[in-house]
Scaffold this motif. Structure first.
Motif, short mmCIF file in Angstrom:
data_model
loop_
_atom_site.label_atom_id
_atom_site.label_comp_id
_atom_site.label_asym_id
_atom_site.label_seq_id
_atom_site.Cartn_x
_atom_site.Cartn_y
_atom_site.Cartn_z
N VAL A 1 0.85 -1.20 0.00
CA VAL A 1 0.00 0.00 0.00
C VAL A 1 0.88 1.25 0.00
O VAL A 1 1.86 1.33 0.74
CB VAL A 1 -0.92 0.01 1.24
N ILE A 2 0.52 2.22 -0.86
CA ILE A 2 1.26 3.48 -0.92
C ILE A 2 0.61 4.45 0.06
O ILE A 2 -0.60 4.70 -0.02
CB ILE A 2 1.20 4.09 -2.33
N ILE A 3 1.39 5.01 0.99
CA ILE A 3 0.84 5.90 2.01
C ILE A 3 1.38 7.31 1.82
O ILE A 3 2.59 7.52 1.71
CB ILE A 3 1.20 5.41 3.42
N TYR A 4 0.47 8.29 1.79
CA TYR A 4 0.84 9.70 1.76
C TYR A 4 0.12 10.40 2.91
O TYR A 4 -1.03 10.10 3.21
CB TYR A 4 0.42 10.36 0.44
N LYS A 5 0.81 11.34 3.52
CA LYS A 5 0.18 12.05 4.65
C LYS A 5 -0.67 13.23 4.19
O LYS A 5 -1.57 13.66 4.91
CB LYS A 5 1.23 12.53 5.65
N ASP A 6 -0.39 13.77 2.98
CA ASP A 6 -1.13 14.94 2.53
C ASP A 6 -0.98 15.14 1.03
O ASP A 6 -0.33 14.32 0.35
CB ASP A 6 -0.66 16.21 3.27
N LEU A 7 -1.56 16.22 0.52
CA LEU A 7 -1.54 16.50 -0.92
C LEU A 7 -0.12 16.73 -1.43
O LEU A 7 0.24 16.27 -2.52
CB LEU A 7 -2.41 17.73 -1.21
#
Length: 286
Positions: free
Chosen positions: A143-149
């Motif tokens: 899974v690719i995780i990003y905290k924000d835009l």
């Protein structure tokens, strides 16, 4: 001086449900009882449940085989849920599981499993260190995780891959709207699922409205609570005199000098008695 509460604040139904589960277990079960980690992110709530006879078993102890669980023991899984590995261990231990995971958390987890089965790559927006996020993504693969835009924009999406985007249940609704607009304009191969908790959004909007109409805002919540910290961020954006406190002992009376309208809001894991104690401390000194 006037104290004004946010229109929506305090326990959400997921937290209330988890606490009710613990109370029901304490009244009906005689076996050794455990809570998996903090059943909700509030130390006062956890302490009150320990007084009912619950002990806390930590995930890391289960994963390292350092726990004291015995067959027939009772384990209440917290509102945030837990990882697939921990669920599997609990089943292997032959304990009685009461799963108090919030329905919003389980819905996102179910969507992740469905989208994974379709062959879609999963993008998850949220705090990768938060137990809810760790639990949900453990049911996926790579899974690719990003905290924000900003992190998302700097990521490496592939126009030839089908993606499914999910978020942490307590993610800021306005920030999610920005992410959605960006993806719809630039990445049509990303299917977007909006499953942010409705109660979370209501509390965020109420905190914003409150902050705009009072002189000072007190946000009551545990310092480890994601939704409490988000309420603080939202309030601070609109009112510089915003303070996050865990209970009445952290109140600094100097904050209120010269202030006429005192706003109070609280995170979804904050008990009513803590809020009342804070209100009483303010009223008792002004």
């Amino acid at each position: 001086m006037e104290i004004i509460r946010a229109k929506k604040m305090g326990f959400c139904f997921g937290v209330r449900g988890a606490i009710r589960t613990c109370h029901r277990v304490s009244e009906t079960e005689n076996n050794k009882k455990y809570i998996l980690g903090m059943v909700v992110h509030n130390k006062h709530v956890v302490k009150s449940l320990e007084e009912l006879g619950f002990s806390v078993v930590e995930e890391r102890d289960l994963l390292e085989n350092k726990d004291n669980l015995k067959p027939g023991d009772i384990v209440v899984v917290r509102a945030h849920g837990t990882t697939k590995a921990v669920y599997d261990i609990l089943k292997e231990r032959d304990v009685i599981i009461y799963d108090a995971a919030c329905i919003f958390v389980t819905k996102i987890r179910d969507i992740l499993l469905e989208e994974k089965a379709k062959g879609n790559r999963i993008i998850f927006i949220g705090d990768k260190e938060h137990p809810e996020v760790k639990g949900i993504i453990s049911f996926g693969e790579n899974v690719i995780i990003y905290k924000d835009l900003e992190e998302l924009k700097n990521g490496e999406l592939d126009s030839n891959i089908n993606y499914s985007l999910l978020t942490q249940t307590t993610y800021n609704k306005d920030k999610f709207a920005e992410i959605k607009e960006y993806l719809e304009s630039n990445w049509p191969n990303v299917q977007i699922f909006d499953r942010i908790c409705g109660a979370t959004y209501e509390r965020q909007k109420a905190a914003e409205d409150l902050a705009k109409n009072v002189d000072i805002v007190i946000i009551v919540g545990d310092k480890n609570s994601s939704n409490s910290k988000k309420l603080f961020e939202i309030s601070k954006k609109h009112n510089e005199n915003s303070y996050l406190v865990q209970d009445e002992t952290e109140i600094d009376l100097s904050w209120f000098k010269g202030q006429e309208r005192i706003g109070i809001t609280a995170g979804a894991s904050t008990p009513e008695d803590i809020i009342i104690n804070i209100e009483n401390k303010i009223r008792g000194n002004f």
